[in-house]
Design a protein around this motif. Structure first.
Motif, PDB file in Angstrom:
ATOM      1  N   ALA A  40     -96.796  29.569  98.226  1.00 22.78           N
ATOM      2  CA  ALA A  40     -98.007  28.966  97.675  1.00 22.78           C
ATOM      3  C   ALA A  40     -99.201  29.293  98.562  1.00 22.78           C
ATOM      4  N   ALA A  41    -100.285  29.725  97.945  1.00 20.80           N
ATOM      5  CA  ALA A  41    -101.503  30.019  98.703  1.00 20.80           C
ATOM      6  C   ALA A  41    -102.081  28.732  99.284  1.00 20.80           C
ATOM      7  N   VAL A  42    -102.502  28.787 100.535  1.00 20.15           N
ATOM      8  CA  VAL A  42    -103.161  27.646 101.165  1.00 20.15           C
ATOM      9  C   VAL A  42    -104.636  27.724 100.800  1.00 20.15           C
ATOM     10  N   VAL A  43    -104.998  27.036  99.727  1.00 25.74           N
ATOM     11  CA  VAL A  43    -106.343  27.130  99.176  1.00 25.74           C
ATOM     12  C   VAL A  43    -107.329  26.338 100.017  1.00 25.74           C
ATOM     13  N   LEU A  44    -108.429  26.964 100.357  1.00 31.48           N
ATOM     14  CA  LEU A  44    -109.467  26.328 101.167  1.00 31.48           C
ATOM     15  C   LEU A  44    -110.618  25.811 100.313  1.00 31.48           C
ATOM     16  N   ALA A  45    -110.893  26.478  99.208  1.00 34.27           N
ATOM     17  CA  ALA A  45    -112.000  26.067  98.339  1.00 34.27           C
ATOM     18  C   ALA A  45    -111.833  26.733  96.991  1.00 34.27           C
ATOM     19  N   GLU A  46    -112.498  26.169  95.982  1.00 31.22           N
ATOM     20  CA  GLU A  46    -112.507  26.760  94.641  1.00 31.22           C
ATOM     21  C   GLU A  46    -113.951  26.880  94.188  1.00 31.22           C
ATOM     22  N   LEU A  47    -114.337  28.084  93.813  1.00 31.69           N
ATOM     23  CA  LEU A  47    -115.711  28.370  93.422  1.00 31.69           C
ATOM     24  C   LEU A  47    -115.818  28.385  91.899  1.00 31.69           C
ATOM     25  N   GLN A  48    -116.798  27.655  91.380  1.00 29.69           N
ATOM     26  CA  GLN A  48    -117.000  27.600  89.933  1.00 29.69           C
ATOM     27  C   GLN A  48    -117.528  28.935  89.427  1.00 29.69           C
ATOM     28  N   TRP A  49    -116.948  29.415  88.332  1.00 29.69           N
ATOM     29  CA  TRP A  49    -117.329  30.723  87.768  1.00 29.69           C
ATOM     30  C   TRP A  49    -117.292  30.642  86.257  1.00 29.69           C
ATOM     31  N   SER A  50    -117.634  31.708  85.577  1.00 30.42           N
ATOM     32  CA  SER A  50    -117.674  31.748  84.125  1.00 30.42           C
ATOM     33  C   SER A  50    -116.290  31.500  83.521  1.00 30.42           C
ATOM     34  N   SER A  51    -116.267  30.809  82.394  1.00 27.51           N
ATOM     35  CA  SER A  51    -114.996  30.545  81.711  1.00 27.51           C
ATOM     36  C   SER A  51    -114.707  31.620  80.670  1.00 27.51           C
ATOM     37  N   THR A  52    -115.014  32.874  80.986  1.00 27.40           N
ATOM     38  CA  THR A  52    -114.818  33.979  80.049  1.00 27.40           C
ATOM     39  C   THR A  52    -113.351  34.342  79.911  1.00 27.40           C
ATOM     40  N   ASP A  53    -113.019  34.956  78.765  1.00 30.35           N
ATOM     41  CA  ASP A  53    -111.661  35.477  78.598  1.00 30.35           C
ATOM     42  C   ASP A  53    -111.641  36.992  78.761  1.00 30.35           C
ATOM     43  N   ILE A  54    -112.743  37.581  79.245  1.00 27.81           N
ATOM     44  CA  ILE A  54    -112.802  39.022  79.483  1.00 27.81           C
ATOM     45  C   ILE A  54    -112.101  39.341  80.798  1.00 27.81           C
ATOM     46  N   PRO A  55    -111.106  40.235  80.789  1.00 28.28           N
ATOM     47  CA  PRO A  55    -110.391  40.542  82.037  1.00 28.28           C
ATOM     48  C   PRO A  55    -111.069  41.643  82.838  1.00 28.28           C
ATOM     49  N   TYR A  56    -110.595  41.836  84.046  1.00 27.13           N
ATOM     50  CA  TYR A  56    -110.966  42.953  84.917  1.00 27.13           C
ATOM     51  C   TYR A  56    -112.446  42.949  85.301  1.00 27.13           C
ATOM     52  N   LEU A  57    -113.018  41.762  85.495  1.00 25.54           N
ATOM     53  CA  LEU A  57    -114.363  41.660  86.047  1.00 25.54           C
ATOM     54  C   LEU A  57    -114.196  41.400  87.541  1.00 25.54           C
ATOM     55  N   SER A  58    -114.377  42.430  88.342  1.00 25.92           N
ATOM     56  CA  SER A  58    -114.027  42.366  89.754  1.00 25.92           C
ATOM     57  C   SER A  58    -115.050  41.577  90.561  1.00 25.92           C
ATOM     58  N   LEU A  59    -114.583  40.959  91.632  1.00 24.74           N
ATOM     59  CA  LEU A  59    -115.486  40.303  92.576  1.00 24.74           C
ATOM     60  C   LEU A  59    -115.655  41.180  93.805  1.00 24.74           C
ATOM     61  N   SER A  60    -116.650  40.849  94.619  1.00 30.94           N
ATOM     62  CA  SER A  60    -116.899  41.600  95.847  1.00 30.94           C
ATOM     63  C   SER A  60    -117.336  40.631  96.925  1.00 30.94           C
ATOM     64  N   THR A  61    -117.158  41.021  98.182  1.00 32.61           N
ATOM     65  CA  THR A  61    -117.565  40.175  99.306  1.00 32.61           C
ATOM     66  C   THR A  61    -118.413  40.965 100.288  1.00 32.61           C
ATOM     67  N   CYS A  62    -119.275  40.242 101.007  1.00 32.55           N
ATOM     68  CA  CYS A  62    -120.047  40.813 102.119  1.00 32.55           C
ATOM     69  C   CYS A  62    -119.784  39.937 103.335  1.00 32.55           C
ATOM     70  N   PRO A  63    -118.758  40.266 104.133  1.00 33.09           N
ATOM     71  CA  PRO A  63    -118.365  39.399 105.248  1.00 33.09           C
ATOM     72  C   PRO A  63    -119.491  39.103 106.231  1.00 33.09           C
ATOM     73  N   GLY A  64    -120.344  40.087 106.512  1.00 35.27           N
ATOM     74  CA  GLY A  64    -121.405  39.880 107.501  1.00 35.27           C
ATOM     75  C   GLY A  64    -122.399  38.813 107.113  1.00 35.27           C
ATOM     76  N   TYR A  65    -122.565  38.562 105.813  1.00 33.01           N
ATOM     77  CA  TYR A  65    -123.520  37.562 105.339  1.00 33.01           C
ATOM     78  C   TYR A  65    -122.838  36.414 104.607  1.00 33.01           C
ATOM     79  N   GLY A  66    -121.498  36.434 104.575  1.00 29.90           N
ATOM     80  CA  GLY A  66    -120.765  35.321 103.982  1.00 29.90           C
ATOM     81  C   GLY A  66    -120.944  35.191 102.490  1.00 29.90           C
TER      82      GLY A  66
END
Length: 776
Positions: A667-693
């Motif tokens: 089981a993943a040790v979840v730290l937080a859950e971010l609210q996002w679109s409730s779309t049913d479209i798949p394969y919409l990728s996310l991205s991160t910028c670690p230096g700016y959080g």
């Protein structure tokens, strides 16, 4: 394999009833080598060439990529090469006495290759079981005569022999003459590659006839150019990569009369009208192929500016409920230019997130259940501090580019863009303003500041799904090496293309899979290590080594990882990129041990990470498709599942620490859950910028959900409550003069440079949007 072929021929010899004084090899007239798993290198050319009386040869059902050079069978009349992997037909030219030929189910061959083989084999009368007498007469004589007249017309209008005639000056004229003749158009677009091939051949023959006439009249050609032996390998490579001698194996559908749009190998429920759709890249009996087979082309296009009026998009390679119309599959020569109006002003920062969060609350029906471990709670595991700026950034759209259009058409809103990645900065402390994007049959390198498309790489018939940058060493005289940024790209054909954009050179390729490539990643620690995820449900680790001064490289396969479903995202832990790999797949998130010290080269997953959303599974969805995955820090991972409606932030270290080594699911040790679109479209990728959080994910309406993750936000997270977006950037609504604003498309992919000066978002309607950070 060589021994098996020998055994087959020996068996045939024993069956031959010939005189003891006669060479039994010379008496063999029929030979069957079908379904033996033979590759081109397995055929014993010297032995087969001794079969001077051989009239029928069956090579069907093998894995031949070409007919080996040097194979001479003067009596061969019937050849069956169906159901192979032939990539080119020019090698058949040596078998000029063939009268009957079968090439069905060679998925990489097109109607262009059919015309080539009919021209190259002057006695061919039966092709794939059909009489081609009338067609062959037109190809060999009618069209040749027409093209010959047009070639002569180009010469008489614009060219003349140099004075004096030298080999060097003649070569320069020939190069310009062939380039001019390449613009000759004849027949349907689906035959443009064959037309270019024949025109080049006719042009060379015509120029040779002119120079022969000059020599007969007393003129002499002085050879002042380097010999082939002295010519540099780099020059040869550059010429090969731009010419017809390089063939790009591609899986296509076949038909002699019309062009059909081939669907992408990615799962899709979008409908493409006006053309039959290929559901899978596996071998099958297919109908038509349109894209031309050609070597990669690099160019330096001018500025490709903003957008156009809305069109109808093409079927996505990934599964989705969107319905789209198929567009033309012609190869773009340069990207179309178009104009965007000033983007519509977006809501104030405190309005959009609040409004969106309110709208989204109703879709969050189940409370987050944080995974429990024996020794860790979510609050305890959030030990990794996020050393990021506390103030959020502000971004504005500056460019909307339509640089992947087929044939530069401003009406092309069907090409889907799938991946983008910023070039590694040349200085460790600096950012990057150069981004690579891919979609359809093109790959572009864009300057985010100016909006100029610096380079464009095109492979007609390809559909690029993934790209990856790396900085490798190129050896120099004296033993030292200089770093150079190279780009790897792959897609439907299963080939990895290697490019050095700075010098405008596509220097090589290698086959990573017989099926399509879904995702690629270079290792951040071992720059020459490349992971490729494929539609055969495997991940391969390759070592491409370094480059010598002539761009030679050596490929080694190091690992094969079995995923069980298509890998969609690959991520390497920043703290241990040499030992573990995270793979987000169509049916879950899997962890692999990638230590090379272990003996086993072929491996299954070490464990599977499971998430609270899996408990919501219903008849239509299991929520196990991981279509977003990226590290936000050395420990914190951002991931999402299809139809989840939110994004998880979870601890890599704590999750792995809870694994006891025996059970497969953790089981993943979840730290937080971010609210996002409730779309049913798949394969919409996310991205991160670690230096700016920052975590950023687009949605189905062209919006960008921006999350500025700070230590304060993580500490204030309470189980069961989702964190609203810091800001939601609205779709910039590009407008073309005289046309209305274009509605927001789905955002397939996002990339940010390390310093967050720029953000690039790619859409499923052939638009790349560049956002720039505003200075404060």
């Amino acid at each position: 394999m060589y021994i098996r072929v020998m055994e087959k021929i020996t068996e045939k010899i024993l069956l031959e009833k010939s005189s003891p004084k006669t060479n039994k090899l010379e008496q063999i007239k029929i030979l069957n080598l079908s379904r033996m798993g033979l590759k081109s290198e397995d055929l014993p050319v010297p032995l087969l060439s001794k079969l001077c009386s051989l009239e029928q040869l069956d090579l069907s059902g093998n894995m031949l990529q070409e007919i080996p050079k040097g194979l001479h069978l003067p009596s061969l009349k019937i050849l069956n090469c169906s159901n192979n992997d032939l990539e080119d037909v020019v090698s058949l030219e040596a078998l000029r006495n063939i009268e009957e030929l079968r090439l069905e189910d060679n998925l990489y061959l097109t109607v262009n290759d059919e015309h080539k083989v009919i021209f190259l084999l002057p006695k061919l009368r039966m092709f794939n079981g059909k009489d081609i007498s009338s067609t062959a007469h037109h190809i060999r004589h009618g069209s040749t005569e027409i093209l010959g007249k047009r070639v002569i017309g180009v010469w008489e209008r614009s060219f003349s022999l140099p004075d004096p005639i030298t080999a060097q000056s003649l070569a320069a004229v020939e190069k310009r003459f062939i380039a001019a003749c390449a613009q000759i158009k004849y027949g349907p677009n689906s035959l443009s590659e064959y037309t270019k091939w024949r025109v080049e051949m006719i042009a060379k023959e015509y120029l040779k006839s002119l120079t022969c006439s000059e020599e007969e009249e007393g003129g002499k050609v002085t050879d002042t150019t380097p010999t082939k032996e002295n010519e540099t390998r780099t020059e040869r490579k550059t010429r090969d990569l731009g010419g017809n001698s390089i063939t790009s194996p591609q899986k296509r559908t076949r038909n002699n009369s019309e062009v059909a749009a081939e669907a992408s190998p990615r799962k899709s429920s979008r409908l493409a009208s006006a053309a039959p759709v290929e559901a899978s890249p596996r071998k099958s009996t297919r109908v038509t192929s349109t894209p031309q087979k050609a070597g990669p082309i690099m160019s330096s296009p001018r500025k490709h500016t903003r957008m156009t009026n809305a069109g109808t998009p093409e079927g996505s390679p990934r599964k989705s409920s969107r319905l789209e119309n198929a567009g033309k599959t012609e190869s773009p020569r340069k990207a179309a230019k178009s104009v965007i109006s000033t983007p519509t002003s977006r809501p104030a920062k405190d309005e959009t997130p609040r409004k969106t969060a309110k709208d989204q609350t109703t879709s969050q029906q189940s409370k987050l259940k944080t995974a429990k471990t024996e020794n860790n709670t979510p609050r305890k595991t959030a030990s990794a501090k996020l050393k990021v700026p506390q103030e959020p950034v502000s971004l504005q759209p500056v460019h909307v580019l339509q640089c992947h259009s087929r044939q530069d058409s401003p009406e092309d809103f069907s090409t889907q863009l799938w991946a983008c990645a910023f070039e590694p900065p040349r200085e460790c402390s600096g950012g990057s303003r150069t981004v690579a994007t891919c979609g359809g049959e093109t790959l572009c390198v864009i300057d985010c500041e100016s909006g100029h498309v610096l380079k464009k790489y095109k492979v007609p018939g390809e559909e690029f799904f993934s790209i990856a940058w790396s900085t490798v060493l190129m050896s120099r005289t004296g033993g030292s090496g200089r770093p150079c940024n190279i780009l790897a790209a792959g897609g439907k054909r299963g080939l990895v293309k290697l490019i050095h954009p700075r010098v405008n050179l596509a220097f090589g390729e290698f086959r990573a899979s017989r099926r399509a490539i879904s995702i690629m990643r270079f290792s951040p620690r071992s720059a020459s290590f490349l992971f490729t995820g494929t539609y055969e449900n495997k991940i391969f680790l390759w070592d491409i080594g370094g480059l010598d001064r002539d761009y030679n490289f050596k490929i080694s396969k190091l690992l094969v990882l079995e995923t069980g479903s298509t890998p969609l995202h690959l991520s390497l832990p920043p703290s241990s990129p040499d030992t573990h790999l995270l793979s987000g797949c169509d049916d879950g998130l899997y962890i692999f041990n990638t230590e090379l010290s272990k003996n086993t080269q072929k491996r299954n997953e070490e464990m599977e990470i499971v998430f609270p959303v899996y408990k919501k599974k219903d008849k239509k969805n299991t929520y196990r498709t991981i279509d977003g995955l990226s590290f936000l820090s050395d420990d914190i991972v951002a991931s999402k599942s299809h139809m989840q409606g939110s994004i998880y932030l979870w601890s890599w270290r704590a999750t792995r620490a809870s694994w006891n080594g025996r059970k497969k699911e953790v089981a993943a040790v979840v730290l937080a859950e971010l609210q996002w679109s409730s779309t049913d479209i798949p394969y919409l990728s996310l991205s991160t910028c670690p230096g700016y959080g920052y975590v950023v994910c687009g949605d189905e309406q062209g919006r960008l959900w921006m999350y500025h993750i700070t230590d304060t936000m993580m500490e204030n997270f309470k189980s069961g409550k989702t964190i609203s977006a810091t800001e939601v950037l609205e779709w910039p609504s590009p407008v073309r003069a005289g046309m209305g604003a274009l509605e927001g498309p789905s955002i397939n992919s996002i990339a940010m440079d390390p310093e967050l000066h720029y953000l690039v978002a790619l859409t499923d309607k052939n638009m790349a949007v560049v956002w720039k950070r505003e200075s404060r």
